[in-house]
Design an enzyme around this catalytic site. Structure first.
Site, short mmCIF file in Angstrom:
data_model
loop_
_atom_site.label_atom_id
_atom_site.label_comp_id
_atom_site.label_asym_id
_atom_site.label_seq_id
_atom_site.Cartn_x
_atom_site.Cartn_y
_atom_site.Cartn_z
N CYS A 4 0.87 -1.18 0.00
CA CYS A 4 0.00 0.00 0.00
C CYS A 4 0.90 1.23 0.00
O CYS A 4 2.06 1.16 -0.42
CB CYS A 4 -0.97 -0.02 1.18
SG CYS A 4 -0.18 0.03 2.80
N ASN B 47 2.35 1.50 4.39
CA ASN B 47 2.66 0.24 5.08
C ASN B 47 2.36 0.33 6.59
O ASN B 47 3.04 -0.28 7.42
CB ASN B 47 4.12 -0.20 4.85
CG ASN B 47 4.45 -1.64 5.23
OD1 ASN B 47 5.58 -1.96 5.55
ND2 ASN B 47 3.47 -2.53 5.20
N CYS C 14 -1.35 0.83 7.40
CA CYS C 14 -2.79 0.54 7.54
C CYS C 14 -3.19 -0.70 6.74
O CYS C 14 -3.39 -1.78 7.30
CB CYS C 14 -3.65 1.73 7.09
SG CYS C 14 -3.37 3.24 8.06
N ARG C 15 -3.30 -0.57 5.41
CA ARG C 15 -3.88 -1.66 4.61
C ARG C 15 -2.96 -2.86 4.44
O ARG C 15 -3.38 -4.00 4.65
CB ARG C 15 -4.31 -1.12 3.24
CG ARG C 15 -5.47 -0.16 3.33
CD ARG C 15 -5.64 0.61 2.04
NE ARG C 15 -4.54 1.55 1.84
CZ ARG C 15 -4.35 2.30 0.76
NH1 ARG C 15 -5.22 2.18 -0.24
NH2 ARG C 15 -3.34 3.13 0.67
N SER C 16 -1.70 -2.62 4.02
CA SER C 16 -0.86 -3.80 3.72
C SER C 16 -0.44 -4.59 4.97
O SER C 16 -0.37 -5.82 4.89
CB SER C 16 0.33 -3.44 2.83
OG SER C 16 1.20 -2.53 3.45
N ASP D 161 -8.11 3.87 0.96
CA ASP D 161 -7.17 4.35 1.96
C ASP D 161 -7.97 4.84 3.18
O ASP D 161 -8.76 5.78 3.07
CB ASP D 161 -6.37 5.50 1.35
CG ASP D 161 -5.37 6.13 2.31
OD1 ASP D 161 -5.36 5.75 3.49
OD2 ASP D 161 -4.61 7.00 1.85
P1 4NP Z 1 -1.79 2.83 4.06
O1 4NP Z 1 -2.45 4.19 4.63
O2 4NP Z 1 -1.24 3.15 2.69
O3 4NP Z 1 -2.93 1.88 4.01
O4 4NP Z 1 -0.71 2.45 5.05
C1 4NP Z 1 -1.79 5.40 4.66
C2 4NP Z 1 -0.90 5.67 5.68
C3 4NP Z 1 -0.27 6.90 5.73
C4 4NP Z 1 -0.51 7.85 4.75
C5 4NP Z 1 -1.41 7.57 3.73
C6 4NP Z 1 -2.04 6.35 3.68
N1 4NP Z 1 0.12 9.10 4.82
O5 4NP Z 1 -0.20 9.98 4.00
O6 4NP Z 1 0.98 9.32 5.69
#
Ligand code: 4NP
Length: 171
Positions: free
Chosen positions: A23, A26, A28-30, A140
């Site tokens: 993702c 790294n 939240c989703r992955s 997201d």
């Molecule tokens: P992820 O979520 O891609 O599922 O880990 C996010 C975590 C952090 C950010 C964006 C999405 N960020 O902009 O910091």
């Protein structure tokens, strides 16, 4: 993500099938996908055959544990992802992983840009492994609320089962 200890982000044998979830951050989703899929691999006694990891296309959160909201929602469903630590995807991952599965189209596009020309594995989205759900992307949740984090788990659980069945049929 790296396990806090021991260091494990490569398949231990060349015969292991490597699966990498990717993702943006790294956090939240992955890592949620890694935790859910690793759980499925474990309960099906396939941990010798399948190696699981996750990474982010971005570097902002490298070394950090999963977002507290992701940890909480995952734990509510029986997945402890607290030991995972964020890392950034690298070109070398294409030499290690047979399946590199992006959680959304933007991250898939980022991966397509760094994919070595001769990569022979499967680079694609995760959700097509759950063809019965009418979505191709895991949204997201970072700027969202509890229900967005719950949706992440719901969608990934569906696709993880389809992915395991797909890989198992090819072992
Ligand atoms: P992820 O979520 O891609 O599922 O880990 C996010 C975590 C952090 C950010 C964006 C999405 N960020 O902009 O910091």
């Amino acid at each position: 993500m790296n396990q806090a200890s021991p260091d494990r982000h490569s398949p231990s044998t060349s015969s292991q099938v490597g699966v990498l979830f990717v993702c943006l951050g790294n956090i939240c989703r992955s890592p949620t996908a890694e935790g859910i899929f690793q759980h499925l691999v474990n309960i099906n006694q396939l941990s010798d055959a399948i190696f699981v990891d996750s990474a982010g296309t971005g570097s902002w959160h490298v070394g950090r544990p999963p977002d507290a909201r992701s940890q909480r929602v995952a734990l509510q469903r029986g997945y402890d992802i607290s030991q995972l630590r964020a890392r950034q995807v690298a070109v070398s991952d294409f030499a290690k992983f047979d399946y590199i599965l992006a959680l959304d189209g933007d991250n898939l596009a980022s991966l397509e840009k760094i994919k070595p020309r001769h990569y022979s594995g499967h680079l694609g989205l995760l959700l097509p492994f759950a063809p019965h759900i009418n979505r191709r992307e895991v949204p997201d949740p970072y700027s969202g609320d509890e229900k967005d984090f719950q949706l992440v788990v719901d969608l990934i659980q569906e696709a993880a089962t389809g992915l395991l069945n797909h890989i198992r049929a090819r072992l």
